[in-house]
Design a protein around this motif. Structure first.
Motif, PDB file in Angstrom:
ATOM      1  N   GLY A 115     -11.871   7.312  51.027  1.00  0.00           N
ATOM      2  CA  GLY A 115     -12.019   7.876  52.375  1.00  0.00           C
ATOM      3  C   GLY A 115     -13.214   7.353  53.127  1.00  0.00           C
ATOM      4  N   TYR A 116     -13.608   8.121  54.130  1.00  0.00           N
ATOM      5  CA  TYR A 116     -14.698   7.733  55.011  1.00  0.00           C
ATOM      6  C   TYR A 116     -16.023   8.202  54.413  1.00  0.00           C
ATOM      7  CZ  TYR A 116     -10.960   7.289  58.586  1.00  0.00           C
ATOM      8  OH  TYR A 116      -9.841   6.952  59.305  1.00  0.00           O
ATOM      9  N   LEU A 117     -16.543   7.413  53.476  1.00  0.00           N
ATOM     10  CA  LEU A 117     -17.745   7.846  52.754  1.00  0.00           C
ATOM     11  C   LEU A 117     -18.923   8.066  53.707  1.00  0.00           C
ATOM     12  CD1 LEU A 117     -19.155   8.386  50.045  1.00  0.00           C
ATOM     13  CD2 LEU A 117     -19.846   6.000  50.057  1.00  0.00           C
ATOM     14  N   ILE A 118     -19.065   7.160  54.644  1.00  0.00           N
ATOM     15  CA  ILE A 118     -20.227   7.279  55.526  1.00  0.00           C
ATOM     16  C   ILE A 118     -20.177   8.582  56.325  1.00  0.00           C
ATOM     17  CG2 ILE A 118     -19.202   5.955  57.437  1.00  0.00           C
ATOM     18  CD1 ILE A 118     -22.178   4.775  57.536  1.00  0.00           C
ATOM     19  N   GLU A 119     -18.981   8.987  56.679  1.00  0.00           N
ATOM     20  CA  GLU A 119     -18.865  10.234  57.435  1.00  0.00           C
ATOM     21  C   GLU A 119     -19.113  11.443  56.535  1.00  0.00           C
ATOM     22  OE1 GLU A 119     -16.413   8.907  61.246  1.00  0.00           O
ATOM     23  OE2 GLU A 119     -15.428  10.420  60.018  1.00  0.00           O
ATOM     24  N   ILE A 137     -14.427   0.518  63.936  1.00  0.00           N
ATOM     25  CA  ILE A 137     -13.923   0.215  62.595  1.00  0.00           C
ATOM     26  C   ILE A 137     -12.553  -0.464  62.691  1.00  0.00           C
ATOM     27  CG2 ILE A 137     -15.271   1.974  61.375  1.00  0.00           C
ATOM     28  CD1 ILE A 137     -12.615   3.585  61.147  1.00  0.00           C
ATOM     29  N   GLY A 169     -19.479  -1.141  66.961  1.00  0.00           N
ATOM     30  CA  GLY A 169     -19.140  -0.370  65.764  1.00  0.00           C
ATOM     31  C   GLY A 169     -17.728   0.182  65.717  1.00  0.00           C
ATOM     32  N   ASN A 184     -13.280   3.796  48.228  1.00  0.00           N
ATOM     33  CA  ASN A 184     -14.083   4.949  47.783  1.00  0.00           C
ATOM     34  C   ASN A 184     -13.483   6.268  48.270  1.00  0.00           C
ATOM     35  OD1 ASN A 184     -14.730   4.793  50.479  1.00  0.00           O
ATOM     36  ND2 ASN A 184     -16.840   4.129  50.173  1.00  0.00           N
ATOM     37  N   GLY A 226     -14.857  -1.469  54.088  1.00  0.00           N
ATOM     38  CA  GLY A 226     -14.413  -0.234  53.458  1.00  0.00           C
ATOM     39  C   GLY A 226     -12.909  -0.119  53.660  1.00  0.00           C
ATOM     40  N   GLU A 227     -12.266   0.689  52.797  1.00  0.00           N
ATOM     41  CA  GLU A 227     -10.798   0.776  52.879  1.00  0.00           C
ATOM     42  C   GLU A 227     -10.339   1.569  54.096  1.00  0.00           C
ATOM     43  OE1 GLU A 227     -12.309   3.355  51.873  1.00  0.00           O
ATOM     44  OE2 GLU A 227     -11.182   4.669  50.544  1.00  0.00           O
ATOM     45  N   GLY A 228     -11.156   2.499  54.550  1.00  0.00           N
ATOM     46  CA  GLY A 228     -10.786   3.295  55.724  1.00  0.00           C
ATOM     47  C   GLY A 228     -10.703   2.409  56.962  1.00  0.00           C
ATOM     48  N   SER A 229     -11.695   1.582  57.153  1.00  0.00           N
ATOM     49  CA  SER A 229     -11.696   0.653  58.289  1.00  0.00           C
ATOM     50  C   SER A 229     -10.536  -0.321  58.165  1.00  0.00           C
ATOM     51  CB  SER A 229     -13.001  -0.153  58.308  1.00  0.00           C
ATOM     52  OG  SER A 229     -14.095   0.707  58.297  1.00  0.00           O
ATOM     53  N   SER A 272     -20.213   2.291  55.087  1.00  0.00           N
ATOM     54  CA  SER A 272     -21.244   2.268  54.050  1.00  0.00           C
ATOM     55  C   SER A 272     -21.553   0.839  53.601  1.00  0.00           C
ATOM     56  CB  SER A 272     -20.821   3.126  52.854  1.00  0.00           C
ATOM     57  OG  SER A 272     -19.811   2.493  52.112  1.00  0.00           O
TER      58      SER A 272
HETATM   59  C1  LIG Z   1     -12.370   2.755  66.097  1.00  0.00           C
HETATM   60  C2  LIG Z   1     -13.285   3.731  65.399  1.00  0.00           C
HETATM   61  N1  LIG Z   1     -12.821   4.934  65.049  1.00  0.00           N
HETATM   62  C3  LIG Z   1     -13.630   5.808  64.394  1.00  0.00           C
HETATM   63  C4  LIG Z   1     -14.923   5.482  64.089  1.00  0.00           C
HETATM   64  C5  LIG Z   1     -15.808   6.449  63.339  1.00  0.00           C
HETATM   65  N2  LIG Z   1     -16.136   5.927  61.988  1.00  0.00           N
HETATM   66  C6  LIG Z   1     -17.272   5.261  61.736  1.00  0.00           C
HETATM   67  S1  LIG Z   1     -17.411   4.790  60.130  1.00  0.00           S
HETATM   68  C7  LIG Z   1     -15.930   5.485  59.747  1.00  0.00           C
HETATM   69  C8  LIG Z   1     -15.406   5.485  58.336  1.00  0.00           C
HETATM   70  C9  LIG Z   1     -15.432   4.169  57.627  1.00  0.00           C
HETATM   71  O1  LIG Z   1     -14.827   4.331  56.386  1.00  0.00           O
HETATM   72  P1  LIG Z   1     -14.641   3.157  55.362  1.00  0.00           P
HETATM   73  O2  LIG Z   1     -14.263   1.937  56.069  1.00  0.00           O
HETATM   74  O3  LIG Z   1     -13.759   3.619  54.267  1.00  0.00           O
HETATM   75  O4  LIG Z   1     -16.127   2.910  54.833  1.00  0.00           O
HETATM   76  P2  LIG Z   1     -16.977   3.777  53.795  1.00  0.00           P
HETATM   77  O5  LIG Z   1     -18.108   4.377  54.563  1.00  0.00           O
HETATM   78  O6  LIG Z   1     -16.077   4.783  53.185  1.00  0.00           O
HETATM   79  O7  LIG Z   1     -17.458   2.785  52.790  1.00  0.00           O
HETATM   80  C10 LIG Z   1     -15.339   6.082  60.865  1.00  0.00           C
HETATM   81  C11 LIG Z   1     -14.037   6.792  60.857  1.00  0.00           C
HETATM   82  C12 LIG Z   1     -15.380   4.208  64.509  1.00  0.00           C
HETATM   83  N3  LIG Z   1     -16.619   3.796  64.276  1.00  0.00           N
HETATM   84  N4  LIG Z   1     -14.535   3.355  65.127  1.00  0.00           N
END
Ligand SMILES: Cc1ncc(C[n+]2csc(CCOP(=O)(O)OP(=O)(O)O)c2C)c(N)n1
Ligand SMILES: [Mg+2]
Length: 550
Positions: free
Chosen positions: A468-472, A414, A412, A466, A438-441, A389
């Motif tokens: 978790g994976y907000l964009i997902e 993460i 792309g 936020n 993002g914290e998930g990445s 996001s």
């Molecule tokens: C290596 C890899 N695994 C899975 C994905 C799928 N993916 C794309 S965005 C995302 C979530 C990102 O979450 P975060 O970093 O917390 O950002 P937010 O959207 O929550 O701000 C995932 C799992 C990916 N792009 N790359």
């Protein structure tokens, strides 16, 4: 100035490789040690020119090398056989996709053991030693398995080929050969150059198209920054006097405050004026090969007419079905800069920064966060943006002149941005590096915040927490699938746990706290780490909703 090849007398293969890569302007080597790679590691550690930068794992090292290569034009990555090099493949393949030149040097079992088909560690136990060369070579544009006789010649061949494509090269070195004296050979560095006749032919066709066109737009590609041709591209565009448009992949390749900047093109979600300028142009001068993927075109929306494109690739020019080969992008740019069209220069409406809004006691919203990022950034900063996001929110935000942006929009993967920011910071310590993730990445690669501290890379890190994976969540019909949840880390405590001495850290929930933290981070001489806490009451589902913009 002609490049000096290393002296070959009494030099072993590993030392020669390190010296030769140093001559490409590389002074850091990212990697993880391993016994098959010891000769390479030793050669780096004893080199006065290249410093060993140990990373937490090879994936991180490959991302860091990619970040470094984007700033310096090339990077060195060292891994060990099988287990190490395979962990790096995602990062090296991403560098291939995004045209970043990483020299991936992998140590192999000795020629002796290969010849005897020994059952050895880090193999499938089958006495076969070619399994992984094929895989790693697939992530590069060229490769060589080095021996003392071919070393000097092969290094020139792959350096030239990697430079021509601006993509990774894979160099595999058996551990005993690495320690053998290199056999000298009479070769000179091969510098990719345009064929003069082809260049004149391409320019004649381009000039004719320019003279005939009622409206022209320049479309500088991400490769412009990978090759360090930003100034040359700007000069060409200024000589052409036409508007220029970028996609998300070229964010800030030329200052967004430039009078000829006509906005970011993102298919049907572009500003109407930007869309009309590029979709309505008689001639689109694609400078470097723009990548019209689902992300940059907002799911292939919009209507670009490719028959109106003249595409200047790194090494060729394409006009409809006609391809003129052996023409270098940098040469076309300098020819374009000599043109003198009669039109008056395009002047777009100035793209000012968005005003900073909200009261200090307000909870942080995305609408208040992005203008704050823009206000925080200044000329001389390099921002590394993570997929998710944050990048979707930051890229449409106008940023100040002199800010450089790096993102991995096409590949792309993460987790890329955290080590990439580390590589970017080491590549040019004169600029301040800002990581927005993002914290998930971040959870994928956060351990190399420790390497930032260890090697004095004073990155300012913003982690958006936020939950978790907000964009997902936003893309799903059901935003509450548990696979978008994360272990709730205490992010702001990471730098301390990872050994970053004296880093400024903060966890902020209100705009006032965020403003304070931004001020303190900017004032500090060490790295800084700011966890931005953002919560939404219930998640809205469906891709049409954009939770990152509220
Ligand atoms: C290596 C890899 N695994 C899975 C994905 C799928 N993916 C794309 S965005 C995302 C979530 C990102 O979450 P975060 O970093 O917390 O950002 P937010 O959207 O929550 O701000 C995932 C799992 C990916 N792009 N790359
Ligand atoms: Mg998140």
């Amino acid at each position: 100035m002609a490049k000096q090849l290393p002296k070959t007398k009494a030099v072993n293969v590993a030392d020669y490789i390190v010296e030769r890569l140093a001559a490409e302007g590389i002074d850091h080597c990212f990697g993880v040690a391993g016994d098959y790679a010891f000769p390479i590691c030793d050669a780096v550690d004893s080199s006065a020119k290249v410093k060993w930068i140990g990373c937490a794992n090879e994936l991180n090292a490959s991302y860091a090398a990619d970040g470094y290569a984007r700033i310096r034009g090339a990077a060195m990555l060292a891994t060990t056989y099988g287990v190490g090099e395979l962990s790096a493949i995602n990062g090296v393949m991403g560098a291939k996709a995004e045209r970043s030149l990483v020299f991936h040097v992998a140590g192999m079992p000795s020629y002796q053991h290969q010849r005897l088909h020994k059952i050895a560690h880090h193999t499938l136990g089958d006495g076969v030693f070619g399994n992984f060369v094929e895989l790693s070579a697939g992530a590069a544009c060229c490769h060589a398995v080095i021996n003392p006789e071919n070393c000097v010649v092969e290094m020139e061949r792959i350096i030239a080929e990697a430079r021509r494509n601006h993509q990774p090269a894979y160099i595999a070195v058996p551990s005993d050969y690495a320690l053998s004296p290199v056999v000298s050979a009479d070769v000179k560095p091969i510098v990719p150059r345009s064929n003069e006749a082809a260049l004149q032919k391409a320019m004649a066709i381009i000039a004719k198209r320019i003279n005939k066109a009622k409206s022209i737009v320049a479309f500088p590609a991400f490769t412009i920054s990978r090759l360090g041709l930003q100034k040359q591209a700007q000069k060409a565009i200024e000589a052409l006097r036409c508007p220029f448009v970028t996609t998300l992949m070229e964010k800030c390749v030329i200052d967004e405050g430039h009078p000829q900047f006509a906005g970011v093109y993102a298919g049907a979600v572009s500003e109407p004026k930007t869309r009309q300028i590029i979709e309505g142009a008689d001639l689109v001068l694609d400078l470097g090969g723009v990548n019209l993927n689902d992300i940059t075109t907002a799911a292939y929306s919009g209507q670009l007419d490719l028959s109106r494109f003249v595409t200047i690739g790194l090494d060729d020019v394409r006009i409809g079905d006609q391809v003129i080969a052996n023409v270098r992008l940098e040469d076309i740019l300098s020819e374009l800069a000599k043109l003198k069209p009669s039109s008056t220069p395009y002047k777009g409406k100035p793209h000012g920064l968005a005003p900073v809004n909200g009261r200090p006691s307000d909870k942080i919203t995305m609408a208040a966060l992005y203008p704050r990022y823009a206000a925080f950034l200044r000329a001389g900063d390099t921002v590394v943006l993570e997929t998710g996001s944050s990048s979707l929110g930051v890229t449409p935000t106008i940023l100040p002149d002199g800010v450089r942006v790096e993102a991995q929009v096409l590949w792309g993967s993460i987790g890329w941005a955290t080590p990439a920011a580390f590589g970017v910071a080491l590549a040019d310590p004169s600029r301040r590096t800002i990581l927005i993730t993002g914290e998930g990445s971040h959870q994928l690669t956060a351990n190399d915040v420790g390497a930032m501290g260890r090697f004095g890379a004073n990155v300012i890190v913003f982690v958006l927490n936020n939950s978790g994976y907000l964009i997902e969540r936003a893309l799903e019909e059901n935003p509450n699938w548990t696979y978008n949840d994360l272990a709730p880390w205490n992010y702001a405590e990471l730098p301390k746990a990872l050994g970053c001495a004296n880093w400024y850290t903060a966890r902020v929930t209100t705009l006032g706290e965020l403003d304070e933290a931004m001020k303190a981070a900017r004032a500090g001489k060490t790295g800084a780490y700011i966890e931005i806490h953002w919560r939404q009451n219930g998640y809205a589902a469906g891709s049409r909703l954009r939770p990152w913009s509220t």
